[in-house]
Design an enzyme around this catalytic site. Sequence first.
Site, PDB file in Angstrom:
ATOM      1  CE  LYS A  81      -4.243  -1.751   2.138  1.00 20.13           C
ATOM      2  NZ  LYS A  81      -5.223  -1.547   3.230  1.00 20.13           N
ATOM      3  CG  ASP A 116      -8.546   0.664   3.392  1.00 17.24           C
ATOM      4  OD1 ASP A 116      -9.289  -0.238   2.957  1.00 17.24           O
ATOM      5  OD2 ASP A 116      -7.309   0.541   3.480  1.00 17.24           O
TER       6      ASP A 116
END
Length: 282
Positions: A81, A116
Amino acid sequence: APDSRVLIVGTPVGSGMQVFGLIGNPVEHSLSPPMHEAAYEAVGLDARYVTFEPDPDRLETALDGAAALGVSGLNVTIPFKQDVFDLVEADDLARRIGAVNTIDFSTDPPRGYNTDAAGVTRALDHNGVAVEGADAVVVGAGGAGRAVAFALADAGTSVHVANRTVERAEELAAAVGGETTAGGLDSLERVREADLLVNATSVGMEEDASPVPAEYLHGDLAVMDAVYAPIETRLLRDAAAAGADTVDGAWMLLFQGVEAFERWTGHEAPVEAMNEALRARL
């Protein structure tokens, strides 16, 4: 996953089928494929969702290859990420959080997002939890904690970050800005007066333990746990016993996938179909 990889080789992407997927290491136990495949079937998209475990030292080559092959979009999970962040054009929210978990290859260069954050607010909204004007305690200042803190602050929530390492909590609070505060785990007593509690740590995943003492929980509190395996964590059991509203971690997982699906396809996500597939696999 091996069969899906053969599909990419044997079926030209340009033939009409869209290919989406996930890169990370490991990915064999990912819950994203059944969730996204259920969405494609529900809306009638000719698409597949596959998984990849690229060599960490060749991540940039892997992304170039995906773009060259016509892959439409990729989700990104641990440990990539942060690494992907420097290889795509990250949008403002992803830059602020410092991590990308969704890549859209329809632009040049590819565009990076962090879904997210939307997973947090959409999960809470779906379960009837109001966040604007609320006082929230976020436990954890890692990757998940960053997404949660930014998401809640942007939604008008007053956020306090509690973390084992105080310095890391303070760094996150400073990055979020505004009236965001920080403290160590001894500051968890603030939960007694809070409207919302979010666990963004892995506590409760490997053992029957809670990151928050049960005596701090109360009936005017809403509690969301980012842990989704098990679905009912010790924290959520304690919260329910105290009369609090609870939101399990599968909702956050679901809605980050919903957000990615909608960014990639332009279709409204079939939330119920995706939720059924996710929970069936869980």
